[in-house]
Design an enzyme around this catalytic site. Structure first.
Site, PDB file in Angstrom:
ATOM      1  N   ARG A 101      56.438  38.801  40.271  1.00  9.85           N
ATOM      2  CA  ARG A 101      56.470  40.048  39.512  1.00  9.85           C
ATOM      3  C   ARG A 101      56.341  41.210  40.492  1.00  9.85           C
ATOM      4  NH1 ARG A 101      51.921  43.119  37.263  1.00  9.85           N
ATOM      5  NH2 ARG A 101      52.735  44.559  35.703  1.00  9.85           N
ATOM      6  N   HIS A 144      55.613  51.212  37.791  1.00 10.11           N
ATOM      7  CA  HIS A 144      54.236  50.876  38.159  1.00 10.11           C
ATOM      8  C   HIS A 144      53.648  52.123  38.836  1.00 10.11           C
ATOM      9  CE1 HIS A 144      51.430  47.258  38.961  1.00 10.11           C
ATOM     10  NE2 HIS A 144      50.751  48.346  39.324  1.00 10.11           N
ATOM     11  N   GLU A 189      50.770  49.009  32.567  1.00  6.28           N
ATOM     12  CA  GLU A 189      49.501  49.680  32.258  1.00  6.28           C
ATOM     13  C   GLU A 189      49.659  51.173  31.969  1.00  6.28           C
ATOM     14  OE1 GLU A 189      46.523  48.833  35.196  1.00  6.28           O
ATOM     15  OE2 GLU A 189      46.607  46.675  34.845  1.00  6.28           O
ATOM     16  N   ASN A 318      47.353  42.230  31.182  1.00  7.96           N
ATOM     17  CA  ASN A 318      46.549  42.360  32.395  1.00  7.96           C
ATOM     18  C   ASN A 318      45.079  42.338  32.001  1.00  7.96           C
ATOM     19  OD1 ASN A 318      48.975  42.666  33.671  1.00  7.96           O
ATOM     20  ND2 ASN A 318      48.553  44.691  34.534  1.00  7.96           N
ATOM     21  N   TYR A 320      41.121  41.966  33.653  1.00  9.93           N
ATOM     22  CA  TYR A 320      40.159  41.808  34.753  1.00  9.93           C
ATOM     23  C   TYR A 320      38.754  41.524  34.206  1.00  9.93           C
ATOM     24  CZ  TYR A 320      43.892  43.064  37.882  1.00  9.93           C
ATOM     25  OH  TYR A 320      45.068  43.036  38.572  1.00  9.93           O
ATOM     26  N   GLU A 398      48.675  40.062  35.152  1.00  9.41           N
ATOM     27  CA  GLU A 398      47.748  40.381  36.252  1.00  9.41           C
ATOM     28  C   GLU A 398      46.368  39.840  35.925  1.00  9.41           C
ATOM     29  OE1 GLU A 398      47.272  44.391  37.777  1.00  9.41           O
ATOM     30  OE2 GLU A 398      49.433  44.725  37.582  1.00  9.41           O
TER      31      GLU A 398
HETATM   32  C1  FCB Z   1      45.732  47.039  37.992  1.00  7.64           C
HETATM   33  C2  FCB Z   1      47.006  47.566  38.612  1.00  7.64           C
HETATM   34  C3  FCB Z   1      47.355  46.938  39.935  1.00  7.64           C
HETATM   35  C4  FCB Z   1      46.122  46.696  40.784  1.00  7.64           C
HETATM   36  C5  FCB Z   1      45.058  45.981  40.003  1.00  7.64           C
HETATM   37  C6  FCB Z   1      43.816  45.661  40.789  1.00  7.64           C
HETATM   38  O1  FCB Z   1      45.193  47.990  37.147  1.00  7.64           O
HETATM   39  O2  FCB Z   1      48.089  47.364  37.724  1.00  7.64           O
HETATM   40  O3  FCB Z   1      48.303  47.763  40.550  1.00  7.64           O
HETATM   41  O4  FCB Z   1      45.690  47.863  41.326  1.00  7.64           O
HETATM   42  O5  FCB Z   1      44.706  46.732  38.882  1.00  7.64           O
END
Ligand code: FCB
Length: 513
Positions: A101, A144, A189, A318, A320, A398
């Site tokens: 990607r 992006h 995002e 995405n 985290y 992500e």
């Molecule tokens: C996301 C972004 C990516 C990277 C990660 C850690 O928010 O899409 O570019 O910075 O975080």
């Protein structure tokens, strides 16, 4: 170039996982059709700032603004991927990645947001061709975060004209690559583009206006919908969609209505502000009520929401971490903000009274809590409430972790914390699959250490180490572990990859049994 890519195949004993030498037969099966890959973004890796006609994006301007990025780092050189893409594709092939990607740079393809620059497209054609030759499926993201500065000077995403220019640019990319790239995502995002960039002041272009953030969010959504319509009209066989970043906002005290309301606001202003227009053709009523003084509806013209809700095929997720939200600030706040002395504010246009509370979970070098179970809950929710009824498949586009890597004298990083992170989040995805959620793939963020936005090069997310002085790439233990998961289709337990120094306290997080 290939000579600059070191591998550590000798660390792998046949039939075992590389990081731990555990028998692979004990791992959890990964479905054969589950796609495993890695992600990057143009500005974070390419460099070649003014080469072959590229002009500045808002991130060039922002990173050259004193105090905006840690250590004054810029994307001028980054990982020099523009010149080293062939060796980087070789590296991906050596790891067995099934898909890659990446994003295209608007200002390389349409300098200043204007007419097409063939040399910019040539680069992406070379990249895509070498991916295909290597058996790696290209997954293309059009935006992006690197808006041409010239368009920002005319209002950026707060201006409706930017939507038209985005469509022009998308069609130019499709003209060249439409016969080779099957999966096209419009935005990465939009929450960050709109609210970190136009409301929080933490990202380019560095504005601090709640109203501007909302205007930008609407125009980003409109740009997404317009591009999906245009590409669909050209080729009904394309897989079209976008990537959103989500939080899992839990009330700190579920019995306190003030905490419940604070969590609701965060969920509305980060998740549902994008999900509801896309999947339901409307902004959530509670969001409209919370932001009614900020002019969002002034930007919504007749027909916009029909365009925005044009059906999609793929939703990129995405993830985290999630968060515990309270109505009062905690005594000990988690601090993942970086402002280099600039004026910043909350990214939420109308949730100043919502505060994130630490939960005692292990954290990464970003101070982000490690919470794999939140990913399972998120995927189940997205499927039940949005994607499932629309027949849309989910991909985790992500997920990843920065740690304070400690390379040995050969540049090798034995990053068991990151290894455990990947394993535990893949396990969380398989839990969702077992619960009936059609999750079709996973892209680790990121293939390479790279320019981590306002943090510059201070935070390393890669499964491959980049020595920024020499540009040598060295796969870390996590890359070898990921390669083994791909080739064996077996997922070892995260707690089989114990922490080493510099990796964080308890990398397996709360999924340790
Ligand atoms: C996301 C972004 C990516 C990277 C990660 C850690 O928010 O899409 O570019 O910075 O975080």
């Amino acid at each position: 170039m290939t000579a600059q890519t070191r591998t550590h195949q000798t660390l792998i004993t046949p039939g075992t996982t590389p990081a731990t030498n555990l028998p692979v037969a004990e791992g959890r099966p990964v479905p054969q059709d589950f796609l495993l890959g890695a992600a990057t973004a143009a500005f974070q890796i390419e460099g070649a700032r003014h080469e072959d006609g590229r002009t500045d994006s808002i991130w060039d301007t922002f990173s050259h603004t004193p105090g905006a990025v840690v250590d004054g780092d810029t994307g001028d050189v980054a990982c020099d991927h523009y010149h080293r893409y062939a060796a980087d594709v070789d590296l991906m092939r050596s790891l067995g990645l099934q898909s890659y990607r990446f994003s295209t740079s608007w200002g390389r393809i349409c300098p200043d947001g204007g007419p097409v620059n063939a040399k910019g497209l040539d680069f992406y054609e070379r990249l895509v061709d070498s991916l295909i030759e290597s058996g790696i499926a290209p997954w293309l993201t059009l935006y992006h975060w690197d808006l041409p500065q010239a368009l920002e000077d005319r209002g950026g995403w707060t201006s409706r004209e930017t939507v038209d220019r985005f469509v022009d640019y998308a069609l130019a990319v499709h003209d060249r690559l439409g016969d080779r790239v099957r999966t096209w995502t419009t935005l990465n995002e939009p929450f960050c583009s709109a609210f970190l960039g136009y409301t929080a002041g933490m990202h380019a272009p560095g504005r601090t206006s709640p109203a501007d953030g909302l205007a930008a969010a609407h125009h980003l959504l409109l740009g997404h919908g317009r591009v999906v319509q245009e590409l669909r009209a050209r080729d009904a066989s394309l897989e079209l969609g976008l990537t959103l970043n989500f939080t899992v906002a839990d009330p700190l005290d579920p019995s306190d209505p003030r905490d419940v309301d604070a969590a609701r606001r965060v969920d509305a202003q980060m998740n549902r502000i994008f999900l509801d227009p896309i999947f339901r053709g409307e902004y959530p009523a509670d969001l409209l009520e919370d932001v009614r003084h900020l002019g969002l509806t002034d930007h919504v013209m007749d027909g916009d929401l029909e365009v925005i809700s044009t059906p999609i095929d793929v939703l990129g997720v995405n993830y985290y971490n999630g968060e515990a939200i309270g109505h009062e600030p905690p005594a000990d706040a988690l601090d993942d903000s970086v402002n280099g002395g600039r004026t910043t504010r909350s990214p939420f246009p109308a949730a100043d009274d919502a505060h994130r509370h630490p939960r005692g979970l292990p954290v990464t070098a970003m101070d982000w809590e490690i919470q794999p179970e939140g990913l399972t809950r998120l995927l189940v929710r997205l499927h039940e409430e949005y994607a499932g009824p629309a027949g849309v498949a989910l991909h985790v586009t992500e997920n990843g972790a920065a740690f304070d890597d400690a390379p040995d004298e050969d540049g090798f990083v034995d990053d068991r914390g990151r290894t455990a992170y990947v394993r535990s989040h893949l396990g969380a995805i398989l839990d969702a699959v077992d619960a009936g959620v059609p999750v079709r793939g996973y892209f680790y963020w990121s293939l390479l250490d790279n320019f981590e936005w306002a943090w510059g090069y201070a935070k390393r997310f890669g499964i491959v180490r980049v020595d920024y002085d020499t540009q040598v790439r060295t796969p870390k233990a996590s890359a070898l572990d990921f390669a083994r998961i791909i080739s064996t289709r077996r997922l070892p337990s995260p707690w089989d990859a114990p922490a080493t120094s510099g990796d964080g306290d308890d990398p397996a997080g709360e999924s340790t049994p």
